[in-house]
Design a protein around this motif. Structure first.
Motif, PDB file in Angstrom:
ATOM      1  N   ILE A  10       0.879  -1.183   0.000  1.00 18.73           N
ATOM      2  CA  ILE A  10       0.000   0.000   0.000  1.00 18.73           C
ATOM      3  C   ILE A  10       0.906   1.220   0.000  1.00 18.73           C
ATOM      4  N   ILE A  11       0.696   2.097  -0.972  1.00 16.83           N
ATOM      5  CA  ILE A  11       1.527   3.308  -1.038  1.00 16.83           C
ATOM      6  C   ILE A  11       0.803   4.415  -0.305  1.00 16.83           C
ATOM      7  N   GLY A  12       1.383   4.844   0.789  1.00 11.44           N
ATOM      8  CA  GLY A  12       0.815   5.966   1.548  1.00 11.44           C
ATOM      9  C   GLY A  12       0.227   5.517   2.871  1.00 11.44           C
ATOM     10  N   ALA A  13       0.769   6.106   3.954  1.00 12.51           N
ATOM     11  CA  ALA A  13       0.280   5.777   5.304  1.00 12.51           C
ATOM     12  C   ALA A  13      -0.628   6.876   5.833  1.00 12.51           C
ATOM     13  N   GLY A  14      -1.374   7.496   4.904  1.00 16.70           N
ATOM     14  CA  GLY A  14      -2.413   8.432   5.339  1.00 16.70           C
ATOM     15  C   GLY A  14      -3.607   7.624   5.820  1.00 16.70           C
ATOM     16  N   ILE A  15      -4.688   8.311   6.147  1.00 17.39           N
ATOM     17  CA  ILE A  15      -5.855   7.614   6.695  1.00 17.39           C
ATOM     18  C   ILE A  15      -6.379   6.552   5.715  1.00 17.39           C
ATOM     19  N   SER A  16      -6.300   6.835   4.392  1.00 19.63           N
ATOM     20  CA  SER A  16      -6.799   5.853   3.405  1.00 19.63           C
ATOM     21  C   SER A  16      -5.962   4.580   3.433  1.00 19.63           C
ATOM     22  N   GLY A  17      -4.644   4.758   3.400  1.00 15.65           N
ATOM     23  CA  GLY A  17      -3.748   3.598   3.397  1.00 15.65           C
ATOM     24  C   GLY A  17      -3.873   2.797   4.676  1.00 15.65           C
ATOM     25  N   ILE A  33       2.883  -1.296   4.239  1.00 16.24           N
ATOM     26  CA  ILE A  33       2.608   0.096   3.869  1.00 16.24           C
ATOM     27  C   ILE A  33       3.933   0.800   3.632  1.00 16.24           C
ATOM     28  N   ILE A  34       3.997   1.539   2.524  1.00 12.40           N
ATOM     29  CA  ILE A  34       5.210   2.304   2.198  1.00 12.40           C
ATOM     30  C   ILE A  34       4.842   3.782   2.179  1.00 12.40           C
ATOM     31  N   ASP A  35       5.609   4.589   2.840  1.00 15.27           N
ATOM     32  CA  ASP A  35       5.334   6.027   2.809  1.00 15.27           C
ATOM     33  C   ASP A  35       6.619   6.808   2.586  1.00 15.27           C
ATOM     34  N   ALA A  36       6.492   7.889   1.827  1.00 10.95           N
ATOM     35  CA  ALA A  36       7.668   8.709   1.506  1.00 10.95           C
ATOM     36  C   ALA A  36       8.145   9.503   2.729  1.00 10.95           C
ATOM     37  N   SER A  37       7.237   9.752   3.673  1.00 12.61           N
ATOM     38  CA  SER A  37       7.637  10.567   4.831  1.00 12.61           C
ATOM     39  C   SER A  37       7.975   9.661   6.016  1.00 12.61           C
ATOM     40  N   VAL A  40       3.450   8.487  10.114  1.00 10.43           N
ATOM     41  CA  VAL A  40       2.176   8.001   9.568  1.00 10.43           C
ATOM     42  C   VAL A  40       1.107   9.088   9.746  1.00 10.43           C
ATOM     43  N   GLY A  41       0.024   8.927   8.997  1.00 11.42           N
ATOM     44  CA  GLY A  41      -1.103   9.860   9.169  1.00 11.42           C
ATOM     45  C   GLY A  41      -1.323  10.763   7.977  1.00 11.42           C
ATOM     46  N   GLY A  42      -0.322  10.902   7.119  1.00  4.19           N
ATOM     47  CA  GLY A  42      -0.475  11.777   5.948  1.00  4.19           C
ATOM     48  C   GLY A  42      -0.846  13.193   6.372  1.00  4.19           C
ATOM     49  N   ARG A  43      -1.947  13.674   5.808  1.00  4.01           N
ATOM     50  CA  ARG A  43      -2.343  15.057   6.109  1.00  4.01           C
ATOM     51  C   ARG A  43      -3.054  15.200   7.447  1.00  4.01           C
ATOM     52  N   VAL A  44      -3.237  14.094   8.154  1.00  4.94           N
ATOM     53  CA  VAL A  44      -3.765  14.186   9.526  1.00  4.94           C
ATOM     54  C   VAL A  44      -2.539  14.411  10.414  1.00  4.94           C
ATOM     55  N   ASP A  55      -1.937  22.886  11.298  1.00  2.00           N
ATOM     56  CA  ASP A  55      -2.446  21.636  10.740  1.00  2.00           C
ATOM     57  C   ASP A  55      -2.048  21.514   9.272  1.00  2.00           C
ATOM     58  N   HIS A  56      -1.683  20.313   8.859  1.00  2.00           N
ATOM     59  CA  HIS A  56      -1.355  20.082   7.450  1.00  2.00           C
ATOM     60  C   HIS A  56      -2.620  19.905   6.623  1.00  2.00           C
ATOM     61  N   GLY A  57      -3.662  19.408   7.234  1.00  2.00           N
ATOM     62  CA  GLY A  57      -4.900  19.156   6.495  1.00  2.00           C
ATOM     63  C   GLY A  57      -6.063  19.103   7.462  1.00  2.00           C
TER      64      GLY A  57
HETATM   65  C1  LIG Z   1      -5.580  22.222   3.932  1.00  2.00           C
HETATM   66  C2  LIG Z   1      -6.451  20.987   4.048  1.00  2.00           C
HETATM   67  C3  LIG Z   1      -7.458  20.962   5.012  1.00  2.00           C
HETATM   68  C4  LIG Z   1      -8.268  19.824   5.143  1.00  2.00           C
HETATM   69  N1  LIG Z   1      -9.233  19.823   6.104  1.00  2.00           N
HETATM   70  C5  LIG Z   1     -10.007  18.743   6.276  1.00  2.00           C
HETATM   71  C6  LIG Z   1     -10.978  18.706   7.316  1.00  2.00           C
HETATM   72  O1  LIG Z   1     -11.094  19.630   8.095  1.00  2.00           O
HETATM   73  N2  LIG Z   1     -11.771  17.610   7.422  1.00  2.00           N
HETATM   74  C7  LIG Z   1     -11.661  16.537   6.560  1.00  2.00           C
HETATM   75  O2  LIG Z   1     -12.413  15.570   6.706  1.00  2.00           O
HETATM   76  N3  LIG Z   1     -10.717  16.539   5.593  1.00  2.00           N
HETATM   77  C8  LIG Z   1      -9.912  17.607   5.440  1.00  2.00           C
HETATM   78  N4  LIG Z   1      -8.957  17.619   4.447  1.00  2.00           N
HETATM   79  C9  LIG Z   1      -8.852  16.440   3.597  1.00  2.00           C
HETATM   80  C10 LIG Z   1      -8.100  15.341   4.339  1.00  2.00           C
HETATM   81  O3  LIG Z   1      -6.922  15.849   4.942  1.00  2.00           O
HETATM   82  C11 LIG Z   1      -7.760  14.284   3.325  1.00  2.00           C
HETATM   83  O4  LIG Z   1      -8.940  13.892   2.618  1.00  2.00           O
HETATM   84  C12 LIG Z   1      -7.195  13.029   3.957  1.00  2.00           C
HETATM   85  O5  LIG Z   1      -6.216  13.320   4.940  1.00  2.00           O
HETATM   86  C13 LIG Z   1      -6.631  12.228   2.813  1.00  2.00           C
HETATM   87  O6  LIG Z   1      -6.074  11.056   3.342  1.00  2.00           O
HETATM   88  P1  LIG Z   1      -5.273  10.120   2.378  1.00  2.00           P
HETATM   89  O7  LIG Z   1      -4.787   8.982   3.191  1.00  2.00           O
HETATM   90  O8  LIG Z   1      -6.114   9.798   1.200  1.00  2.00           O
HETATM   91  O9  LIG Z   1      -4.099  11.019   1.822  1.00  2.00           O
HETATM   92  P2  LIG Z   1      -2.892  11.736   2.609  1.00  2.00           P
HETATM   93  O10 LIG Z   1      -3.281  12.090   4.010  1.00  2.00           O
HETATM   94  O11 LIG Z   1      -2.432  12.829   1.702  1.00  2.00           O
HETATM   95  O12 LIG Z   1      -1.788  10.609   2.691  1.00  2.00           O
HETATM   96  C14 LIG Z   1      -1.062  10.224   1.556  1.00  2.00           C
HETATM   97  C15 LIG Z   1       0.244   9.637   2.061  1.00  2.00           C
HETATM   98  O13 LIG Z   1       0.903   9.083   0.945  1.00  2.00           O
HETATM   99  C16 LIG Z   1       2.268   9.399   0.991  1.00  2.00           C
HETATM  100  N5  LIG Z   1       2.724   9.385  -0.389  1.00  2.00           N
HETATM  101  C17 LIG Z   1       2.286  10.112  -1.419  1.00  2.00           C
HETATM  102  N6  LIG Z   1       2.908   9.788  -2.549  1.00  2.00           N
HETATM  103  C18 LIG Z   1       3.783   8.799  -2.219  1.00  2.00           C
HETATM  104  C19 LIG Z   1       4.712   8.032  -2.964  1.00  2.00           C
HETATM  105  N7  LIG Z   1       4.880   8.201  -4.287  1.00  2.00           N
HETATM  106  N8  LIG Z   1       5.440   7.120  -2.291  1.00  2.00           N
HETATM  107  C20 LIG Z   1       5.280   6.932  -0.976  1.00  2.00           C
HETATM  108  N9  LIG Z   1       4.409   7.630  -0.207  1.00  2.00           N
HETATM  109  C21 LIG Z   1       3.665   8.550  -0.832  1.00  2.00           C
HETATM  110  C22 LIG Z   1       2.317  10.775   1.629  1.00  2.00           C
HETATM  111  O14 LIG Z   1       3.568  10.995   2.277  1.00  2.00           O
HETATM  112  C23 LIG Z   1       1.174  10.669   2.664  1.00  2.00           C
HETATM  113  O15 LIG Z   1       1.619  10.224   3.936  1.00  2.00           O
HETATM  114  C24 LIG Z   1      -8.102  18.715   4.296  1.00  2.00           C
HETATM  115  C25 LIG Z   1      -7.072  18.731   3.331  1.00  2.00           C
HETATM  116  C26 LIG Z   1      -6.247  19.845   3.216  1.00  2.00           C
HETATM  117  C27 LIG Z   1      -5.119  19.821   2.210  1.00  2.00           C
END
Ligand SMILES: Cc1cc2nc3c(=O)[nH]c(=O)nc-3n(C[C@H](O)[C@H](O)[C@H](O)COP(=O)(O)OP(=O)(O)OC[C@H]3O[C@@H](n4cnc5c(N)ncnc54)[C@H](O)[C@@H]3O)c2cc1C
Length: 135
Positions: A10-17, A33-37, A40-44, A55-57
């Motif tokens: 799984i690419i990405g340790a954000g909430i989806s991954g 799970i593989i993450d570039a950073s 864990v948590g991505g934008r959380v 906050d990042h996201g």
């Molecule tokens: C400014 C902002 C405010 C937000 N506010 C809210 C909010 O208030 N409420 C809400 O519900 N949602 C909010 N969101 C949306 C929410 O943050 C995202 O929908 C959610 O965090 C996405 O999770 P994700 O796991 O899909 O992606 P991400 O959290 O982006 O995680 C992706 C992960 O993949 C890794 N990755 C990416 N590319 C690669 C690669 N090629 N190789 C290895 N690793 C890689 C990254 O390092 C990251 O850890 C906001 C977003 C932003 C940008």
């Protein structure tokens, strides 16, 4: 082939991954799970800079999201309830807007705020009333 023998990445340790990994684990698979950073948590994620939390996201979780209800443990997250609304800062001045139907003290600040036109506010009120009736 045994489920545990499948190589799943799984690419990405954000909430989806993380949730994808949890579902796969629950079905007997062992994903990696593989993450570039480095975290864990991505934008959380938040950073504390000079005492300010940046906050990042993610800041606001809508607790009625069906997928959030299914996969997140709200009790463990220790969520803090917020009234819908916002305090906006512009040119050193703060304006607070929100839903006066939930907090009457927001009526005048919201009506008098320069965020949106009066027509926008009436439309939001109508939509709000319509959606409440649909519940
Ligand atoms: C400014 C902002 C405010 C937000 N506010 C809210 C909010 O208030 N409420 C809400 O519900 N949602 C909010 N969101 C949306 C929410 O943050 C995202 O929908 C959610 O965090 C996405 O999770 P994700 O796991 O899909 O992606 P991400 O959290 O982006 O995680 C992706 C992960 O993949 C890794 N990755 C990416 N590319 C690669 C690669 N090629 N190789 C290895 N690793 C890689 C990254 O390092 C990251 O850890 C906001 C977003 C932003 C940008």
């Amino acid at each position: 082939m045994e489920k545990s023998a499948y190589k799943i990445h799984i690419i990405g340790a954000g909430i989806s991954g993380l949730i994808a990994a949890q579902i796969l684990e629950n079905h007997g698979y062992h994903p990696t799970i593989i993450d570039a950073s480095a975290t864990v948590g991505g934008r959380v994620k938040s950073d504390i800079v000079n005492g300010y939390t940046l906050d990042h996201g993610f800041q606001v979780l809508l607790t009625s999201y069906p997928a959030a209800k299914k996969y997140l443990n709200y009790e463990a997250l220790d969520l803090q309830k917020l009234l819908p609304g916002a305090t906006l800062f512009k040119n050193g001045k703060a304006q607070t807007i929100g839903d006066p139907l939930r907090n009457l003290s927001l009526l005048f600040p919201t009506l008098l705020s320069k965020v949106g036109t009066l027509s926008d506010k009436v439309k939001i009120l109508k939509l709000n009333t319509l959606l409440k009736k649909r519940k």
